[in-house]
Each structure stands twice: as C-alpha cells, then as structure tokens.
Design a protein around this motif. Structure first.
Motif, PDB file in Angstrom:
ATOM      1  N   PHE A 209      -6.358  -1.539  -3.436  1.00 28.59           N
ATOM      2  CA  PHE A 209      -5.472  -2.292  -2.461  1.00 28.59           C
ATOM      3  C   PHE A 209      -4.047  -2.412  -2.717  1.00 28.59           C
ATOM      4  N   ILE A 210      -3.779  -2.827  -3.958  1.00 27.94           N
ATOM      5  CA  ILE A 210      -2.448  -2.787  -4.572  1.00 27.94           C
ATOM      6  C   ILE A 210      -1.733  -1.658  -4.482  1.00 27.94           C
ATOM      7  N   GLU A 211      -2.430  -0.429  -4.795  1.00 26.01           N
ATOM      8  CA  GLU A 211      -1.869   1.011  -4.815  1.00 26.01           C
ATOM      9  C   GLU A 211      -1.551   1.358  -3.502  1.00 26.01           C
ATOM     10  N   THR A 212      -2.399   0.922  -2.533  1.00 21.04           N
ATOM     11  CA  THR A 212      -2.144   1.370  -0.915  1.00 21.04           C
ATOM     12  C   THR A 212      -0.813   0.638  -0.566  1.00 21.04           C
ATOM     13  N   ILE A 213      -0.657  -0.652  -0.910  1.00 18.37           N
ATOM     14  CA  ILE A 213       0.471  -1.352  -0.438  1.00 18.37           C
ATOM     15  C   ILE A 213       1.861  -0.615  -1.274  1.00 18.37           C
ATOM     16  N   GLU A 214       1.598  -0.217  -2.482  1.00 19.50           N
ATOM     17  CA  GLU A 214       2.684   0.444  -3.163  1.00 19.50           C
ATOM     18  C   GLU A 214       3.007   1.838  -2.690  1.00 19.50           C
ATOM     19  N   ASP A 215       1.850   2.316  -2.160  1.00 24.49           N
ATOM     20  CA  ASP A 215       2.250   3.673  -1.311  1.00 24.49           C
ATOM     21  C   ASP A 215       2.900   3.664  -0.211  1.00 24.49           C
ATOM     22  N   ILE A 216       2.498   2.526   0.646  1.00 25.54           N
ATOM     23  CA  ILE A 216       3.296   2.223   1.967  1.00 25.54           C
ATOM     24  C   ILE A 216       4.722   1.870   1.611  1.00 25.54           C
ATOM     25  N   GLN A 217       4.969   1.298   0.369  1.00 25.66           N
ATOM     26  CA  GLN A 217       6.469   0.856   0.231  1.00 25.66           C
ATOM     27  C   GLN A 217       7.236   2.138  -0.226  1.00 25.66           C
ATOM     28  N   ARG A 218       6.524   2.896  -0.848  1.00 25.55           N
ATOM     29  CA  ARG A 218       7.414   4.141  -1.167  1.00 25.55           C
ATOM     30  C   ARG A 218       7.714   4.964   0.004  1.00 25.55           C
ATOM     31  N   LYS A 219       6.708   4.993   1.099  1.00 31.73           N
ATOM     32  CA  LYS A 219       6.653   5.616   2.185  1.00 31.73           C
ATOM     33  C   LYS A 219       7.869   5.212   2.996  1.00 31.73           C
ATOM     34  N   LEU A 220       7.911   3.647   3.256  1.00 31.18           N
ATOM     35  CA  LEU A 220       9.159   3.054   3.615  1.00 31.18           C
ATOM     36  C   LEU A 220      10.464   3.168   3.073  1.00 31.18           C
ATOM     37  N   LEU A 221      10.338   3.308   1.797  1.00 35.18           N
ATOM     38  CA  LEU A 221      11.719   3.758   1.137  1.00 35.18           C
ATOM     39  C   LEU A 221      12.111   5.182   1.504  1.00 35.18           C
TER      40      LEU A 221
ATOM     41  N   VAL B 161      -4.176  -1.459   5.756  1.00 38.66           N
ATOM     42  CA  VAL B 161      -3.897  -2.864   5.262  1.00 38.66           C
ATOM     43  C   VAL B 161      -4.582  -4.126   6.009  1.00 38.66           C
ATOM     44  N   ALA B 162      -4.332  -4.147   7.119  1.00 42.02           N
ATOM     45  CA  ALA B 162      -4.638  -5.240   7.898  1.00 42.02           C
ATOM     46  C   ALA B 162      -6.125  -4.951   8.018  1.00 42.02           C
ATOM     47  N   SER B 163      -6.704  -3.961   8.534  1.00 38.58           N
ATOM     48  CA  SER B 163      -8.287  -3.801   8.583  1.00 38.58           C
ATOM     49  C   SER B 163      -8.903  -4.033   7.309  1.00 38.58           C
ATOM     50  N   TRP B 164      -8.371  -3.580   6.003  1.00 36.43           N
ATOM     51  CA  TRP B 164      -8.956  -3.703   4.882  1.00 36.43           C
ATOM     52  C   TRP B 164      -9.048  -5.254   4.419  1.00 36.43           C
ATOM     53  N   VAL B 165      -7.931  -6.081   4.822  1.00 36.09           N
ATOM     54  CA  VAL B 165      -7.942  -7.456   4.332  1.00 36.09           C
ATOM     55  C   VAL B 165      -8.881  -8.105   4.941  1.00 36.09           C
ATOM     56  N   ILE B 166      -9.043  -7.968   6.479  1.00 33.16           N
ATOM     57  CA  ILE B 166     -10.109  -8.625   7.143  1.00 33.16           C
ATOM     58  C   ILE B 166     -11.434  -8.477   6.705  1.00 33.16           C
ATOM     59  N   ARG B 167     -11.679  -7.183   6.467  1.00 33.05           N
ATOM     60  CA  ARG B 167     -13.171  -6.585   6.000  1.00 33.05           C
ATOM     61  C   ARG B 167     -13.459  -7.052   4.698  1.00 33.05           C
ATOM     62  N   HIS B 168     -12.521  -7.118   3.956  1.00 31.27           N
ATOM     63  CA  HIS B 168     -12.638  -7.705   2.263  1.00 31.27           C
ATOM     64  C   HIS B 168     -12.975  -8.875   2.358  1.00 31.27           C
TER      65      HIS B 168
END
Length: 135
Positions: free
Chosen positions: A83-95, A111-118
């Motif tokens: 999940f941390i890697e997913t967030i970092e990937d999204i951050q790279r795309k934003l940049l 992100v959101a669906s993962w958090v709820i499921r997790h």
C-alpha cells in the motif's frame, strides 16, 4: 465519492480506530481536491500526508501485532508495504502529470477501496486477536 466511517470499521482499539478515521478523512480530502480541480499543490500535500501518515500508522499497527504475537503478521506487513508503494506511485504520477480524472479513479480503486477492505478484513482480525490475548 466520500467515504464515511461506520461501525463495521471499528477494531475496538482506540488509537487504531482514531488513526483509521484520520486516514479516511485524508483520502476524502484527496478525492475532493482532485474532483474539483483544485491546485496541484493542495493535492500533492494531501498525498505527502498520506505517505507519511500511512508509514506512522502502519508502524503502530505492526508494533501491536508483534507485542501480541499476531500469527499472520508477515502477510499483514506485506499488505502495508504494498500500500505504501501504491501511495508513492500515485505521488510520482501527481508530480509528473498533475491531478486528473484518471488519477481520481486510481485513488478510488487503489487507495480508498483498499483501506476500507483492509480495515474490515485484516485489521478487525488483528483487533480480535489482541482482545483475545490481552486478558
């Protein structure tokens, strides 16, 4: 789409539940910022917050799991790392590309669906294990 806190997300651990609520708020802020075309800076700061916050929150969860010898610790930690890697990937795309409708969809699906499921599936099991082993 905003995500709302509900009782089925409760783990029974006050610190973890409070942190989960903050995490949902951060995800909602990110989705709101992306969906209304707010500036790149605001969206980036939300993603930076998520990057930092998830690392802190996950370390709290993992410490509790180690303390109570949670039997599925390794798999749970692996989910956190991914999940941390997913967030970092999204951050790279934003940049690279700035906020976009495609990114909002990615935030929703990854992100959101993962958090709820997790929380519903994994964190509730951890909380149950802690309750059963702290008596």
């Amino acid at each position: 789409m905003a995500y709302k806190w509900s009782d089925d997300l409760l783990t029974g651990n006050k610190q973890i539940d409070t942190e989960h609520k903050e995490l949902l708020n951060a995800i909602n802020n990110l989705l709101d910022a992306c969906s209304v075309g707010k500036g790149r800076t605001e969206v980036e700061s939300t993603v930076k917050f998520l990057t930092s916050y998830t690392k802190t929150h996950f370390s709290h969860e993992e410490a509790l799991q180690r303390k109570y010898n949670y039997p599925d610790y390794n798999n749970h930690k692996k989910e956190h790392t991914q999940f941390i890697e997913t967030i970092e990937d999204i951050q790279r795309k934003l940049l690279s590309n700035g906020p976009s409708v495609i990114l909002v969809g990615e935030v929703n699906s990854k992100v959101a669906s993962w958090v709820i499921r997790h929380i519903k599936k994994e964190d509730v099991k951890v909380a149950k294990h802690i309750r059963e082993n702290s008596k």
